[in-house]
Every structure is written in C-alpha cells, then in structure tokens.
Design a protein around this motif. Structure first.
Motif, mmCIF file in Angstrom:
data_model
loop_
_atom_site.group_PDB
_atom_site.id
_atom_site.type_symbol
_atom_site.label_atom_id
_atom_site.label_comp_id
_atom_site.label_asym_id
_atom_site.label_seq_id
_atom_site.Cartn_x
_atom_site.Cartn_y
_atom_site.Cartn_z
ATOM 1 N N MET A 13 -50.097 55.791 -2.099
ATOM 2 C CA MET A 13 -48.669 55.712 -2.350
ATOM 3 C C MET A 13 -48.239 54.257 -2.553
ATOM 4 O O MET A 13 -47.333 53.994 -3.339
ATOM 5 C CB MET A 13 -47.929 56.360 -1.172
ATOM 6 C CG MET A 13 -46.457 56.481 -1.391
ATOM 7 S SD MET A 13 -46.103 57.641 -2.701
ATOM 8 C CE MET A 13 -44.390 57.819 -2.560
ATOM 9 N N THR A 14 -48.854 53.326 -1.868
ATOM 10 C CA THR A 14 -48.466 51.925 -2.013
ATOM 11 C C THR A 14 -48.814 51.405 -3.406
ATOM 12 O O THR A 14 -48.076 50.582 -3.958
ATOM 13 C CB THR A 14 -49.154 51.050 -0.952
ATOM 14 O OG1 THR A 14 -50.557 51.215 -1.061
ATOM 15 C CG2 THR A 14 -48.696 51.422 0.444
ATOM 16 N N ILE A 15 -49.928 51.876 -3.976
ATOM 17 C CA ILE A 15 -50.295 51.463 -5.335
ATOM 18 C C ILE A 15 -49.255 51.969 -6.322
ATOM 19 O O ILE A 15 -48.843 51.251 -7.233
ATOM 20 C CB ILE A 15 -51.706 51.967 -5.693
ATOM 21 C CG1 ILE A 15 -52.739 51.272 -4.823
ATOM 22 C CG2 ILE A 15 -51.999 51.741 -7.166
ATOM 23 C CD1 ILE A 15 -54.149 51.794 -4.998
ATOM 24 N N PHE A 16 -48.810 53.214 -6.139
ATOM 25 C CA PHE A 16 -47.778 53.771 -7.017
ATOM 26 C C PHE A 16 -46.494 52.959 -6.926
ATOM 27 O O PHE A 16 -45.889 52.611 -7.944
ATOM 28 C CB PHE A 16 -47.506 55.233 -6.653
ATOM 29 C CG PHE A 16 -46.322 55.809 -7.376
ATOM 30 C CD1 PHE A 16 -46.413 56.165 -8.706
ATOM 31 C CD2 PHE A 16 -45.113 55.971 -6.724
ATOM 32 C CE1 PHE A 16 -45.324 56.677 -9.384
ATOM 33 C CE2 PHE A 16 -44.020 56.483 -7.387
ATOM 34 C CZ PHE A 16 -44.125 56.839 -8.721
ATOM 35 N N LEU A 17 -46.065 52.632 -5.734
ATOM 36 C CA LEU A 17 -44.825 51.861 -5.562
ATOM 37 C C LEU A 17 -44.955 50.454 -6.145
ATOM 38 O O LEU A 17 -44.018 49.936 -6.758
ATOM 39 C CB LEU A 17 -44.436 51.802 -4.085
ATOM 40 C CG LEU A 17 -43.979 53.137 -3.472
ATOM 41 C CD1 LEU A 17 -43.725 52.968 -1.983
ATOM 42 C CD2 LEU A 17 -42.739 53.643 -4.172
ATOM 43 N N ALA A 18 -46.112 49.840 -5.957
ATOM 44 C CA ALA A 18 -46.327 48.503 -6.511
ATOM 45 C C ALA A 18 -46.308 48.551 -8.040
ATOM 46 O O ALA A 18 -45.689 47.696 -8.699
ATOM 47 C CB ALA A 18 -47.649 47.935 -6.007
ATOM 48 N N THR A 19 -46.962 49.547 -8.617
ATOM 49 C CA THR A 19 -46.978 49.696 -10.072
ATOM 50 C C THR A 19 -45.584 49.968 -10.603
ATOM 51 O O THR A 19 -45.160 49.393 -11.611
ATOM 52 C CB THR A 19 -47.927 50.844 -10.480
ATOM 53 O OG1 THR A 19 -49.212 50.599 -9.912
ATOM 54 C CG2 THR A 19 -48.029 50.969 -11.974
ATOM 55 N N PHE A 20 -44.847 50.828 -9.917
ATOM 56 C CA PHE A 20 -43.478 51.140 -10.327
ATOM 57 C C PHE A 20 -42.601 49.893 -10.271
ATOM 58 O O PHE A 20 -41.795 49.645 -11.175
ATOM 59 C CB PHE A 20 -42.911 52.250 -9.430
ATOM 60 C CG PHE A 20 -41.579 52.747 -9.865
ATOM 61 C CD1 PHE A 20 -41.446 53.522 -11.009
ATOM 62 C CD2 PHE A 20 -40.447 52.451 -9.131
ATOM 63 C CE1 PHE A 20 -40.206 53.984 -11.416
ATOM 64 C CE2 PHE A 20 -39.205 52.908 -9.522
ATOM 65 C CZ PHE A 20 -39.093 53.677 -10.672
ATOM 66 N N ALA A 21 -42.773 49.084 -9.237
ATOM 67 C CA ALA A 21 -41.988 47.850 -9.104
ATOM 68 C C ALA A 21 -42.329 46.874 -10.225
ATOM 69 O O ALA A 21 -41.426 46.227 -10.786
ATOM 70 C CB ALA A 21 -42.247 47.214 -7.741
ATOM 71 N N ILE A 22 -43.593 46.772 -10.587
ATOM 72 C CA ILE A 22 -43.988 45.881 -11.680
ATOM 73 C C ILE A 22 -43.374 46.340 -12.991
ATOM 74 O O ILE A 22 -42.843 45.533 -13.763
ATOM 75 C CB ILE A 22 -45.529 45.802 -11.768
ATOM 76 C CG1 ILE A 22 -46.073 45.038 -10.560
ATOM 77 C CG2 ILE A 22 -45.965 45.135 -13.066
ATOM 78 C CD1 ILE A 22 -47.568 45.076 -10.423
ATOM 79 N N PHE A 23 -43.426 47.648 -13.259
ATOM 80 C CA PHE A 23 -42.810 48.168 -14.485
ATOM 81 C C PHE A 23 -41.306 47.913 -14.496
ATOM 82 O O PHE A 23 -40.734 47.570 -15.535
ATOM 83 C CB PHE A 23 -43.090 49.661 -14.646
ATOM 84 C CG PHE A 23 -44.391 49.945 -15.307
ATOM 85 C CD1 PHE A 23 -44.576 49.716 -16.662
ATOM 86 C CD2 PHE A 23 -45.459 50.448 -14.581
ATOM 87 C CE1 PHE A 23 -45.772 49.981 -17.285
ATOM 88 C CE2 PHE A 23 -46.665 50.715 -15.185
ATOM 89 C CZ PHE A 23 -46.836 50.478 -16.539
#
Length: 69
Positions: free
Chosen positions: A1-11
């Motif tokens: 879940m942290t990878i998803f949130l980090a990726t979403f924040a970068i986008f």
C-alpha cells in the motif's frame, strides 16, 4: 500500500507541475512535432470544404506570408 501511495503522490506532483507550467506560460496546448501533417494530410476529416475556423486560420497565415514577402 505504501508503494501505491508513493506512486500516486509522484503522479500528483507531476500533474501539478505540468498544470502550473501551463498556467504560468499562458501558452495554448500543442500537439506533437509531427502529427497529422507528417502523414501528408492537411486535415483530419474528409470534408470537401474546410470549416470556418480553418478558413480564418488559412487567411491569417496568408496575410502573414504577404507581410513577410
């Protein structure tokens, strides 16, 4: 879940940066370098006569060419 949130924040940051760049420059969005003209086509549709907006654009380009020459 942290990878998803980090990726979403970068986008989100990328989209925010692009939108700020667009707002600051006040420049209209443009297509790629080639686009449909690189295929040898002048327009997207197969209409026998161009629309009013295209006629105005063609007239403006002709006026610019006349001023340059």
């Amino acid at each position: 879940m942290t990878i998803f949130l980090a990726t979403f924040a970068i986008f989100l940051l990328v989209v925010l940066g692009m939108s700020l760049g667009y707002l600051v420059k006040r420049k209209s969005l443009q297509g790629s370098c080639g686009g449909i003209s690189s295929l040898g086509l002048e327009k997207v549709c197969n209409c026998p006569e161009p629309c009013d907006a295209r006629k105005k654009r063609i007239a403006r380009e002709a006026q610019r060419q006349n001023r340059i020459i």
